[in-house]
Design an enzyme around this catalytic site. Structure first.
Site, PDB file in Angstrom:
ATOM      1  N   HIS A 126      -3.441  -7.439  -8.429  1.00 47.23           N
ATOM      2  CA  HIS A 126      -2.552  -6.518  -7.730  1.00 47.23           C
ATOM      3  C   HIS A 126      -1.206  -6.566  -8.464  1.00 47.23           C
ATOM      4  CE1 HIS A 126      -2.025  -4.401  -3.626  1.00 47.23           C
ATOM      5  NE2 HIS A 126      -0.906  -4.184  -4.294  1.00 47.23           N
ATOM      6  N   ASN A 170      -6.296  -3.395  -8.310  1.00 50.41           N
ATOM      7  CA  ASN A 170      -5.693  -2.553  -7.289  1.00 50.41           C
ATOM      8  C   ASN A 170      -4.856  -1.473  -7.970  1.00 50.41           C
ATOM      9  OD1 ASN A 170      -4.689  -1.904  -4.451  1.00 50.41           O
ATOM     10  ND2 ASN A 170      -2.779  -2.195  -5.580  1.00 50.41           N
ATOM     11  N   GLU A 171      -5.144  -0.220  -7.687  1.00 48.95           N
ATOM     12  CA  GLU A 171      -4.317   0.893  -8.141  1.00 48.95           C
ATOM     13  C   GLU A 171      -3.885   0.775  -9.598  1.00 48.95           C
ATOM     14  OE1 GLU A 171      -1.060   1.596  -5.445  1.00 48.95           O
ATOM     15  OE2 GLU A 171      -2.389   1.999  -3.757  1.00 48.95           O
ATOM     16  N   GLU A 376      -6.416   0.606   1.734  1.00 46.30           N
ATOM     17  CA  GLU A 376      -5.018   0.654   2.190  1.00 46.30           C
ATOM     18  C   GLU A 376      -4.748   1.996   2.855  1.00 46.30           C
ATOM     19  OE1 GLU A 376      -1.918  -0.093  -0.726  1.00 46.30           O
ATOM     20  OE2 GLU A 376      -3.040  -1.792  -1.539  1.00 46.30           O
ATOM     21  N   TRP A 423      -2.501  -1.190   5.709  1.00 47.56           N
ATOM     22  CA  TRP A 423      -1.403  -1.752   4.926  1.00 47.56           C
ATOM     23  C   TRP A 423      -0.157  -1.698   5.794  1.00 47.56           C
ATOM     24  CZ3 TRP A 423      -1.325  -4.452   0.502  1.00 47.56           C
ATOM     25  CH2 TRP A 423      -0.041  -4.835   0.077  1.00 47.56           C
ATOM     26  N   TRP A 431       7.940  -4.029  -3.460  1.00 47.69           N
ATOM     27  CA  TRP A 431       8.148  -3.729  -4.880  1.00 47.69           C
ATOM     28  C   TRP A 431       9.588  -3.309  -5.190  1.00 47.69           C
ATOM     29  CZ3 TRP A 431       4.342  -6.298  -6.739  1.00 47.69           C
ATOM     30  CH2 TRP A 431       3.116  -6.299  -6.099  1.00 47.69           C
TER      31      TRP A 431
END
Ligand code: PNW
Length: 474
Positions: A126, A170-171, A376, A423, A431
């Site tokens: 992640h 993840n993403e 999420e 989420w 972030w």
């Protein structure tokens, strides 16, 4: 129709109800037990990169409080928990043997979850690349993919006996395009070709990691990957706007699902990006390596994306919700981003559950045999405790209700969705926005690290317990 009896939607037995977090957003203990900096430690400690200079040094101190946090999940009756492993906690240099203390933390966490009948869903990556690997070139550098597969095997060997649900990345869109093109995420680079190289090596790392995991995990293990595909809508049905939507769809979604599910990069994506790269970093055999059979696809959805075409020399709104910076869309510069109509969350993201429905139906059509997980979905609001210390968040309850209703409708129309992860479990380090945005079902008072379930946590817990989607309390 006034007195029609409406049966509330109910979800199948065995449907996974969970919440999600990520290592750097919650753990803290950044320099403990052998952990070394990841690109997010470096980035958050670089002045001007995160709001207020916030870092994940302490975060919500989950490293020390995981037992209480698991108890909190159990009290809420949540049956599953999605978390990520900090690569540099387990393998500080990104190479070589695993550090026992790092492995031990995740083993204890997983054991605690299992003791409370909570299904662990582990994400290997992640966004927190060990800084040493970034210094060696990061994701634009091919070797990082091989390093990732080695790390995946280490974690697989250590936890394969007790974790059944595994996600590689993840993403990866955020890793590649927010990290290497927009520069608003770590490592903060703004080099379009680096972002496209990163995308390919993330794909390759995914494929190699799936191969490595299949070698070390028991046959019952379920292996997948989590994406944040943009649900792109054209502002008008003009051919130009429809083409703008096609370009963003290629760069947000098909750049991953093409190689991962079909073993190819689509021609239109290669053509759109031809001025940036000839894609010669794609080597013989890579596409076959990336195209591994998967047991599920994880979908992260927050809001839809509304675009129109720009003509030469015209500039347009860049309100694409990514927090400024350079463009995260190399090869699609003639696209304007618009705010979708509707209410917005504290992120400025439009609340639109129809986007989740449309996205699920799109995956159902494109990959009908691939089970889906919502890994999420959730919203940030400006939560504040009232005089009694209670946190009332009716907007988040409405957000959850609306999206679960859309999810249920997609399942009724054939989408094979096996679970939903809210989420996030608790407020955490958001972030580049630092601690200013609260996505949690549980409120965290950062100075005291006190956790208080919000009203939405109780609402969600009741849906999870009963499997029935109640109307929100009024
Ligand atoms: C996801 N965007 O991040 C992440 O997986 C989580 O770690 C994060 O906390 C959550 O969503 C909320 O932001 C995203 O700009 C960050 O499109 C940015 C974007 C999408 C997802």
């Amino acid at each position: 129709m006034t007195d029609a009896k409406v049966t509330p939607p109910s979800f199948p037995a065995g449907f996974l109800w969970g919440s999600a977090t990520a290592a750097y957003q919650i753990e803290g203990a950044a320099a403990l037990d052998g952990r070394t900096p990841s690109i997010w430690d470096t980035f958050s400690h670089t002045p001007g990169k995160t709001l207020g200079g916030d870092t994940g040094d302490v975060a919500v101190d989950h490293y020390h409080r995981f037992r209480d946090d698991v108890q909190m999940m159990a009290d809420l009756g949540l049956g599953a928990y999605r978390f990520s492993v900090s690569w540099s906690r387990v393998q500080p240099t990104g190479r070589g043997p695993a550090v026992q203390r790092g492995i031990d933390f995740y083993r204890k966490l997983v054991d605690e979850l299992l003791e409370h009948n909570i299904t662990p869903a582990l994400t290997l990556y992640h966004w927190d690349l060990p800084q040493e690997l970034e210094d060696a070139g990061g994701w634009p550098h091919r070797d990082t993919a091989a390093r990732f597969a080695e790390y995946a095997a280490l974690v697989g060997q250590a936890l394969g006996d007790r974790v059944e649900l595994w996600s590689t990345l993840n993403e990866p869109w955020c890793s590649a395009f927010l990290g290497y093109a927009a520069g608003v995420h770590a490592p903060g680079r703004t080099v379009p070709v680096a972002a496209l190289r990163a995308a390919h090596h993330l794909n390759l790392g995914h494929g190699l990691a799936v191969q490595a995991l299949r070698q070390v995990l028991p046959a019952r293990a379920q292996i997948g990957v989590c994406h944040n595909p943009s649900l792109v809508r054209a502002r008008t049905d003009s051919p130009e706007d429809i083409d703008a939507a096609r370009r963003i769809d290629a760069l947000s979604t098909r750049i991953w699902t093409g190689p991962q599910l079909k073993g190819r990069y689509d021609e239109d994506l290669l053509a759109d990006t031809a001025r940036i790269t000839d894609w010669s970093f794609v080597q013989e055999g890579d596409l076959a390596t990336i195209n591994q059979p998967l047991d599920f696809m994880g979908i992260n959805y927050y809001n839809p994306t509304l675009v129109s075409a720009l003509s030469d020399g015209e500039s347009g709104p860049r309100d694409d919700g990514h927090g400024g910076g350079a463009s995260p869309w190399p090869g699609a510069d003639k696209v304007a981003f618009h705010q979708s109509p509707g209410e917005r969350t504290a992120m400025g993201w439009t609340v639109d559950p129809t986007g989740l429905y449309d996205l699920l139906m799109r995956f159902h059509r494109d990959a009908p045999d691939l089970p889906l997980l919502i890994t999420e979905n959730g919203a940030a609001y400006d939560d504040k405790p009232d005089a009694d210390g209670q946190v009332n968040d009716p907007e988040r309850i409405a957000y959850i209700h609306g999206h679960l209703a859309a999810l249920h409708r997609a399942m009724a129309d054939g989408a094979d969705v096996r679970g939903y992860f809210l989420w996030s479990l608790m407020d955490n380090f958001e972030w580049a926005y630092g601690y200013s945005k609260r996505f949690g079902a549980v409120y965290v008072d950062y100075p005291s690290q006190t956790r208080t379930p919000k009203a939405s946590a109780r609402y969600y817990a009741e849906v999870a317990r009963s499997g029935v989607l109640q109307e929100p309390p009024r």
